[in-house]
Design an enzyme around this catalytic site. Structure first.
Site, short mmCIF file in Angstrom:
data_model
loop_
_atom_site.label_atom_id
_atom_site.label_comp_id
_atom_site.label_asym_id
_atom_site.label_seq_id
_atom_site.Cartn_x
_atom_site.Cartn_y
_atom_site.Cartn_z
N CYS A 122 11.01 -16.33 6.59
CA CYS A 122 12.14 -17.11 6.33
C CYS A 122 12.67 -17.61 5.16
CB CYS A 122 11.69 -18.41 7.32
SG CYS A 122 12.84 -19.82 6.72
N LYS A 164 -29.89 -7.10 17.50
CA LYS A 164 -28.28 -7.37 16.90
C LYS A 164 -27.73 -8.52 18.32
CE LYS A 164 -26.06 -3.95 14.95
NZ LYS A 164 -25.21 -3.57 13.84
N LYS A 168 -30.40 -10.92 9.72
CA LYS A 168 -29.81 -9.56 9.39
C LYS A 168 -28.56 -10.00 8.75
CE LYS A 168 -28.61 -5.19 11.36
NZ LYS A 168 -27.65 -4.83 10.07
N CYS A 214 14.34 -23.28 11.41
CA CYS A 214 15.68 -23.69 10.91
C CYS A 214 16.93 -22.43 11.18
CB CYS A 214 15.51 -23.69 9.24
SG CYS A 214 15.07 -22.04 8.37
N CYS A 246 13.66 -24.87 4.93
CA CYS A 246 13.33 -24.91 6.13
C CYS A 246 12.41 -26.15 6.31
CB CYS A 246 12.52 -23.53 6.32
SG CYS A 246 11.63 -23.46 7.99
N SER A 265 -31.53 3.07 7.63
CA SER A 265 -30.84 2.27 8.40
C SER A 265 -32.00 1.59 9.57
CB SER A 265 -29.61 2.82 9.08
OG SER A 265 -30.12 3.91 10.01
N ARG A 296 -25.70 2.05 -1.01
CA ARG A 296 -26.67 2.82 -0.01
C ARG A 296 -26.08 4.20 -0.05
NH1 ARG A 296 -26.36 3.56 5.73
NH2 ARG A 296 -28.57 4.42 6.30
N TYR A 335 -33.78 -8.56 0.77
CA TYR A 335 -34.57 -8.61 1.70
C TYR A 335 -35.83 -7.63 1.71
CZ TYR A 335 -31.51 -4.67 2.85
OH TYR A 335 -30.75 -3.29 2.68
N CYS A 361 14.42 -17.92 12.08
CA CYS A 361 13.17 -18.71 11.92
C CYS A 361 13.32 -19.69 13.11
CB CYS A 361 13.25 -19.47 10.51
SG CYS A 361 12.19 -20.53 10.37
N PHE A 417 2.11 1.90 -3.19
CA PHE A 417 1.30 2.42 -4.19
C PHE A 417 0.92 3.77 -3.80
CE2 PHE A 417 -3.24 3.20 -5.10
CZ PHE A 417 -3.36 2.98 -6.44
N ASP A 418 0.75 4.30 -2.81
CA ASP A 418 0.79 5.65 -2.29
C ASP A 418 1.94 6.58 -2.73
OD1 ASP A 418 -1.86 5.22 -1.08
OD2 ASP A 418 -0.87 5.04 1.06
N ASP A 440 0.86 -1.21 -0.01
CA ASP A 440 -0.18 -0.20 -0.18
C ASP A 440 0.89 1.16 0.04
OD1 ASP A 440 -1.91 -1.60 0.35
OD2 ASP A 440 -2.89 -1.30 2.03
N ASP A 458 -24.67 -9.31 7.39
CA ASP A 458 -23.83 -8.46 7.83
C ASP A 458 -22.88 -8.23 6.33
OD1 ASP A 458 -22.12 -6.80 9.10
OD2 ASP A 458 -21.26 -8.40 10.48
N LYS A 491 -39.65 -7.14 11.46
CA LYS A 491 -40.43 -5.92 10.81
C LYS A 491 -42.15 -6.41 10.86
CE LYS A 491 -36.97 -6.17 7.12
NZ LYS A 491 -36.50 -6.54 5.85
N GLU A 541 -36.44 -11.85 10.13
CA GLU A 541 -35.27 -12.54 8.84
C GLU A 541 -34.02 -12.23 9.51
OE1 GLU A 541 -36.01 -9.25 6.31
OE2 GLU A 541 -37.91 -9.78 5.89
S1 IVH Z 1 -34.56 -4.22 5.99
C1 IVH Z 1 -35.50 0.64 6.20
N1 IVH Z 1 -33.75 -6.48 6.30
O1 IVH Z 1 -28.84 -3.68 7.70
C2 IVH Z 1 -34.19 -0.20 6.29
N2 IVH Z 1 -31.97 -4.81 6.32
O2 IVH Z 1 -28.68 -1.81 9.81
C3 IVH Z 1 -34.58 -1.51 5.63
N3 IVH Z 1 -29.76 -5.65 6.78
O3 IVH Z 1 -28.88 -1.00 5.52
C4 IVH Z 1 -33.78 -2.65 5.72
N4 IVH Z 1 -30.25 -7.62 6.68
O4 IVH Z 1 -28.14 -3.24 5.01
C5 IVH Z 1 -33.54 -5.14 6.25
N5 IVH Z 1 -33.18 -8.67 6.49
C6 IVH Z 1 -32.74 -7.36 6.41
C7 IVH Z 1 -31.51 -6.92 6.56
C8 IVH Z 1 -31.02 -5.74 6.47
C9 IVH Z 1 -29.23 -6.88 6.62
C10 IVH Z 1 -29.06 -4.21 6.71
C11 IVH Z 1 -29.38 -3.54 5.35
C12 IVH Z 1 -29.37 -2.15 6.08
C13 IVH Z 1 -28.78 -2.49 7.52
C14 IVH Z 1 -29.30 -1.50 8.69
#
Ligand code: IVH
Length: 659
Positions: free
Chosen positions: A419, A307, A112, A404, A424, A79, A133, A219, A401, A33-34, A30, A114, A283, A110
């Site tokens: 090494c 969470k 969530k 070795c 080795c 969010s 987003r 989702y 090392c 590269f910089d 890096d 990541d 939801k 559902e």
């Molecule tokens: S619904 C109005 N459903 O979580 C927001 N979001 O912390 C509607 N995410 O930006 C989001 N799984 O990227 C929804 N089953 C799920 C999700 C989900 C992951 C993420 C999504 C959102 C972030 C919010």
């Protein structure tokens, strides 16, 4: 300095950018590269008339890459409010009851995911745009990168404009491969699959291999596209009908007990998933209620995230040991007092590199906090300084090392310490383990202890020596009786017949993964041809860039490597390519198959081969484009989906008859 030199430098920076983001195989640090980028900026400051619009300075900034068109979201991408306990989650449910003035409120719960949020637009059934987003109101147009997301259908049966929202994520395995490649190249590993996915989406040069391995799970449907649909569960079912991948687990819950039971179930299953999740999203199900409840500036009132806190444990760091990798990279490992964490007993954790240990001031004897997010590898996150015993010493990377005793090397600009001794014993051990591993020669019965014993007794030095081993040699190893000896000898003998791609993998050529090995095998068909190719000839293979081609070329130019390959061939290893004898004008020609469940008469690979020989294709997921689903025993959701979509379902015997 001439203008041509400036343009050449632009191209060079672009190439490094591509190697970093697209190939995941940078050749410079890096830092270096910089420096190149700075040099470019300096030239541009002196010769502003030279600046070309495609100059990297015009498109690269901060640590992420800019240069994408900004697009306003039709409906903001908000969010979610977070909760971390059962009580907080219950408070959310009660708030919903209060606003809606009833306790009869069905909820959708559902996974969530990541990863990183994305909005995907289909126009007249064709994938037409993907936007990140961003700040919620505007995001980056990453259409060309999203196009290569593995499970994203580019066509669906849906007229008009249709906008859907989901999460792009990187499965654990791809993430580990990516970080391994980075570590071997002496770069800092990426922190987690989420960052890796977000980074991969922002590649500036999406070639075929770009963003390879990314996945998407939808989702939701944008408010403007929900049409007649009445609620979240109906919306997910509709997406599934269209063949769009949705979050793997979701359910309708009629009361809080059901919601909580789902959360607990997901918490337990979390470690079985091959990607990260960080909780459950709850939801209100009915869209009419969404309209009634509305949103704050940041998040909707009808949804919240529950969470999972990352699972942590406190334990004692007994010592820091060093692991020497196949390519000689020294990795410090935390040897811990064994402790329970996320359902397993942990006694070791990676410490990545010396810099990380220094940054966190981790010392042997310390009490440390270890953490396991969704990701598989436990990490030492911090030290409990108040519990540090007297007399601990700052830890330092050894100068030699540990295996070795050769003085280690630290190349400027690289994080990795290596090494340099190719003889080795630790590197030999790793090389042999890699050689016998499943994706390589697949020799059973030769585990890490057996390999170590073979090396210690001077019975093998290099992979080809394995084929000269006799029963008397194994008999010298501790605990090796007749049965174990014959198992090992049979496994070694059987490995002589090996598919060329696995033989290539077994050689352990830096930057050559299973995909490249397969492409090379298919294209050139024999090791003798491959080991005599020029660098440019490697580059003609799809997915092979300059870096990989260079690595291949150097590998095969090295005398020791050529000798070893020749030795392997002499002892009877016979790498070959399975011939696909194409059968012309078969009814399978051009048809798309999905295999599901367990086949009893054939292995999956055999079935795939039989389909391909007849001109058919095999896909991993059922969609409207699927022609046949071959359902073995205990077929699950793919079979259900095939029924929903009215796709022809073949039993294993139907299938073999049609052959
Ligand atoms: S619904 C109005 N459903 O979580 C927001 N979001 O912390 C509607 N995410 O930006 C989001 N799984 O990227 C929804 N089953 C799920 C999700 C989900 C992951 C993420 C999504 C959102 C972030 C919010």
């Amino acid at each position: 300095m001439k203008k041509e030199d400036y343009i050449r430098l632009c191209q060079e920076v672009w190439e490094h950018n591509r190697l970093y983001y697209v190939e995941n195989a940078p050749v410079i640090s890096d830092y270096a590269f910089d420096q190149l980028l700075k040099q470019l900026e300096k030239i541009e400051a002196e010769h502003s008339d030279w600046i070309i619009p495609s100059s990297p300075t015009q498109r690269i900034g901060e640590s992420v890459v800019h240069g994408f068109k900004t697009v306003s979201h039709t409906t903001p991408m908000l969010s979610l409010a977070n909760t971390y306990s059962k009580e907080e989650l219950l408070a959310f449910i009660k708030r919903c009851h209060k606003i809606l003035e009833t306790e009869e409120v069905p909820f959708a719960a559902e996974l969530k995911m990541d990863g990183t949020a994305i909005s995907i637009l289909y126009e007249e059934g064709k994938f037409s745009r993907a936007v990140t987003r961003g700040d919620g109101k505007q995001g980056d147009d990453v259409t060309s990168n999203a196009r290569v997301i593995q499970n994203l259908p580019l066509e669906i049966q849906k007229a008009g404009s249709f906008e859907v929202r989901g999460e792009v994520y990187m499965p654990h395995k791809i993430f580990q491969q990516l970080n391994q490649a980075r570590e071997e190249a002496g770069l800092e590993p990426l922190a987690n699959p989420r960052n890796a996915a977000a980074g991969a989406l922002k590649l500036l040069n999406p070639r075929a291999s770009a963003a390879r391995g990314l996945q998407i799970a939808f989702y939701g449907i944008d408010e403007g596209s929900t049409g007649e649909l009445r609620g979240q569960e109906e919306a997910l079912a509709f997406l599934e009908q269209l063949g769009l991948p949705t979050v793997a687990e979701h359910t309708l819950c009629l009361n809080f007990e059901a919601i909580w039971a789902f959360c607990e179930q997901v918490r337990h299953q979390r470690s079985l998933l091959n990607y990260d999740i960080d909780g459950v999203v709850v939801k209100v199900n009915a869209f009419s209620s969404w309209r009634q409840m509305g949103s704050t500036a940041k998040s909707p009132r009808w949804a919240c995230a529950y969470k999972f806190a990352p699972e942590q444990a406190i334990t004692k760091l007994k010592s820091i040991t060093i692991q020497v990798g196949r390519t000689g990279v020294l990795t410090p490992v935390a040897e811990l007092e064994p402790t329970e964490l996320a359902g397993s007993t942990i006694s070791r954790a990676t410490l990545h590199n010396a810099e990380e240990i220094a940054r966190k001031d981790i010392r042997p004897g310390d009490t440390v906090i270890i953490e396991k997010g969704g990701d598989v590898i436990p990490k030492v996150t911090s030290v409990c300084l108040d519990q540090r015993p007297l007399g601990t010493k700052i830890w330092q990377m050894p100068y030699q090392c540990p295996s070795c005793h050769t003085p280690v090397e630290h190349k400027e600009g690289e994080v990795a310490i290596r090494c340099p001794n190719h003889l080795c014993p630790a590197q030999r051990h790793r090389t042999l383990l890699h050689f016998v591993s499943k994706g390589a020669m697949n020799i059973d019965h030769l585990g890490t202890k057996v390999i170590a014993a073979l090396l210690d007794n001077d019975l093998v030095k290099r992979p080809s020596d394995l084929y000269a081993l006799a029963a008397e040699d194994f008999a010298k190893l501790p605990g090796f009786k007749e049965r174990a000896i014959s198992n090992a000898l049979t496994a070694i003998a059987a490995s002589r017949q090996v598919p060329l791609e696995r033989f290539l993998m077994a050689l352990g050529i830096p930057h050559v993964g299973a995909g490249t090995a397969e492409a090379l095998a298919l294209r050139f068909g024999s090791i003798e041809t491959i080991m005599n190719l020029e660098q440019e000839e490697f580059m003609n293979v799809e997915g092979v860039g300059e870096k990989v081609a260079m690595s291949l070329f150097h590998y095969f130019q090295t005398a020791a490597h050529r000798d070893e390959i020749e030795r392997l061939l002499r002892v009877g290893v016979h790498p070959s390519v399975k011939e696909v004898k194409e059968i012309k004008d078969h009814p399978f020609s051009g048809k798309i198959f999905v295999l599901t469940g367990t086949l009893t008469q054939l292995t999956r690979e055999e079935a795939i081969c039989l389909i391909k020989e007849r001109g058919g294709k095999v896909s991993g997921s059922v969609s409207r484009n699927t022609d046949y689903v071959v359902a073995g025993e205990a077929a699950g959701s793919k079979l259900d989906k095939a029924r929903q979509l009215n796709i022809d379902i073949l039993s294993e015997s139907d299938f073999t008859q049609l052959l």
